[in-house]
Scaffold this motif. Structure first.
Motif, PDB file in Angstrom:
ATOM      1  N   ASP A  38       0.823  -1.214   0.000  1.00  0.00           N
ATOM      2  CA  ASP A  38       0.000   0.000   0.000  1.00  0.00           C
ATOM      3  C   ASP A  38       0.852   1.258   0.000  1.00  0.00           C
ATOM      4  O   ASP A  38       0.603   2.197  -0.764  1.00  0.00           O
ATOM      5  CB  ASP A  38      -0.929  -0.018   1.214  1.00  0.00           C
ATOM      6  CG  ASP A  38      -1.778   1.234   1.318  1.00  0.00           C
ATOM      7  OD1 ASP A  38      -2.689   1.400   0.496  1.00  0.00           O
ATOM      8  OD2 ASP A  38      -1.513   2.060   2.220  1.00  0.00           O
ATOM      9  N   GLU A  39       1.867   1.310   0.842  1.00  0.00           N
ATOM     10  CA  GLU A  39       2.712   2.499   0.934  1.00  0.00           C
ATOM     11  C   GLU A  39       3.407   2.796  -0.393  1.00  0.00           C
ATOM     12  O   GLU A  39       3.467   3.953  -0.831  1.00  0.00           O
ATOM     13  CB  GLU A  39       3.763   2.311   2.027  1.00  0.00           C
ATOM     14  CG  GLU A  39       4.662   3.536   2.237  1.00  0.00           C
ATOM     15  CD  GLU A  39       5.718   3.303   3.308  1.00  0.00           C
ATOM     16  OE1 GLU A  39       6.437   4.266   3.633  1.00  0.00           O
ATOM     17  OE2 GLU A  39       5.810   2.167   3.809  1.00  0.00           O
ATOM     18  N   GLN A  43       2.542   6.191  -2.478  1.00  0.00           N
ATOM     19  CA  GLN A  43       3.645   7.131  -2.643  1.00  0.00           C
ATOM     20  C   GLN A  43       3.862   7.487  -4.103  1.00  0.00           C
ATOM     21  O   GLN A  43       4.161   8.643  -4.434  1.00  0.00           O
ATOM     22  CB  GLN A  43       4.919   6.541  -2.051  1.00  0.00           C
ATOM     23  CG  GLN A  43       6.117   7.485  -2.106  1.00  0.00           C
ATOM     24  CD  GLN A  43       7.359   6.853  -1.509  1.00  0.00           C
ATOM     25  OE1 GLN A  43       7.552   5.649  -1.556  1.00  0.00           O
ATOM     26  NE2 GLN A  43       8.211   7.686  -0.914  1.00  0.00           N
TER      27      GLN A  43
END
Length: 338
Positions: A38-39, A43
């Motif tokens: 997810d990160e 990002q």
């Protein structure tokens, strides 16, 4: 203002609607399919989830639902439309067109019907054509629909593309009868030589003598598309402002194609337009190609952000390479029926 832009528009937008499928594909879901998380996705793209069609849903089904949503929200009918324009590059069939399927589904008695393909710029192109045809007196009421089913052409083993795409549809009615101009100006362009940077193969598997990945799936050189978009779109925005005499700082909302939030932020930075006055749809829906702009407009209208009289700069860009910017004065007050 050039000669093309000097013609006063006689068209107005009388309704808008949208639809996304029920199934949600989250970033965590994708982490179970490819090496990602997810990160990493947020990002790089700003996308948190996207909608995916059911196995028995096709682009025409998404269009039908968007039109039904539009009719319920604004208490309008499409049965007397005299032209149907559908912007899509993922039709159910090469032919018959999605537009013809819409004509049959809604029993529209006497309407021309045609699909057009400008990929992610499709909605802007279709609105521009509808405005021109209505203003010229050739048509009175045009049903404009933009839909793409990206899940059917996405390679879910390729993390560079599968994190981006989702499915959705938007619809609008463009009619004669504007009390004051709604379509204020347009700026269109293309760069066919850049087509090799984002494509899907069909009958051919080479481009200008260069071999293509013959996968029948969407292939994208994200770096090159990014470079082209962040240069081309700000130039187009400034050209549109100059042509219409409406400074960018006076524009209430910017609605670009929701390709990638980082790309949109770069476009805003290079154009000098504030990102907090930008409407996007990719955070919840992913990159839905031609549907991304009407999805953003529909959500903003429902949320009360878009108000009658506000100026809105729509800018689609994508495969071809094509781009199209429209400056409109928002005519609609949200009239959702309970």
């Amino acid at each position: 203002m050039n000669e093309r832009q000097s013609t006063r528009s006689l068209a107005t937008i009388t309704a808008i609607g949208a639809y996304v499928p029920e199934k949600v594909l989250t970033n965590d879901d994708l982490a179970g399919m490819v090496e990602t998380n997810d990160e990493w996705i947020v990002q790089r793209t700003g996308i948190r989830e996207r909608r995916i069609s059911a196995p028995d849903q096709y682009t025409s089904d998404l269009c039908f639902a968007a039109i039904e949503n539009m009719m319920a929200r604004y208490a309008v009918t499409v049965h007397d439309a005299d032209l149907i324009l559908v912007a899509t590059h993922t039709p159910d069939f090469p032919f018959p067109s999605v537009a013809c399927q819409i004509q049959a589904r809604f029993d529209i008695a006497s309407a021309g019907a045609v699909d057009l393909n400008a990929t992610c710029a499709g909605f802007s192109y279709a609105l521009h054509m509808a405005n021109g045809l209505v203003t010229a007196g050739l048509h009175r009421k045009v049903l404009v629909v933009a839909a793409d089913q990206m899940s059917r052409i996405t390679d879910y083993t390729d993390r560079s593309t599968c994190i981006l795409f989702g499915d959705g549809a938007g619809a609008a009615l463009v009619e004669n009868g504007a009390a004051s101009p709604v379509f204020l100006g347009a700026h269109l362009g293309s760069n066919g030589a850049g087509g090799i940077h984002v494509y899907r193969t069909g009958f051919r598997s080479e481009w200008q003598g260069k071999p293509l990945q013959d996968t029948k799936m969407a292939v994208q050189n994200g770096r090159e598309v990014y470079k082209w978009a962040v240069q081309t779109v700000p130039q187009g925005m400034r050209a549109l402002a100059a042509e219409t005499g409406v400074p960018l700082e006076s524009v209430d909302w910017f609605v670009p194609h929701s390709a990638n939030l980082r790309m949109v932020e770069s476009i805003c930075e290079k154009s000098g337009y504030p990102v907090d006055k930008t409407l996007v749809s990719m955070v919840r829906y992913g990159n839905t190609s031609a549907a991304s702009i009407p999805l953003a407009l529909s959500d903003a209208a429902s949320e009360g952000k878009l108000k009658p009289g506000q100026t809105v700069l729509l800018y689609g860009f994508g495969g071809g390479l094509t781009h199209a910017g429209l400056l409109v004065r928002w005519p609609l007050r949200e009239e959702t029926l309970q």
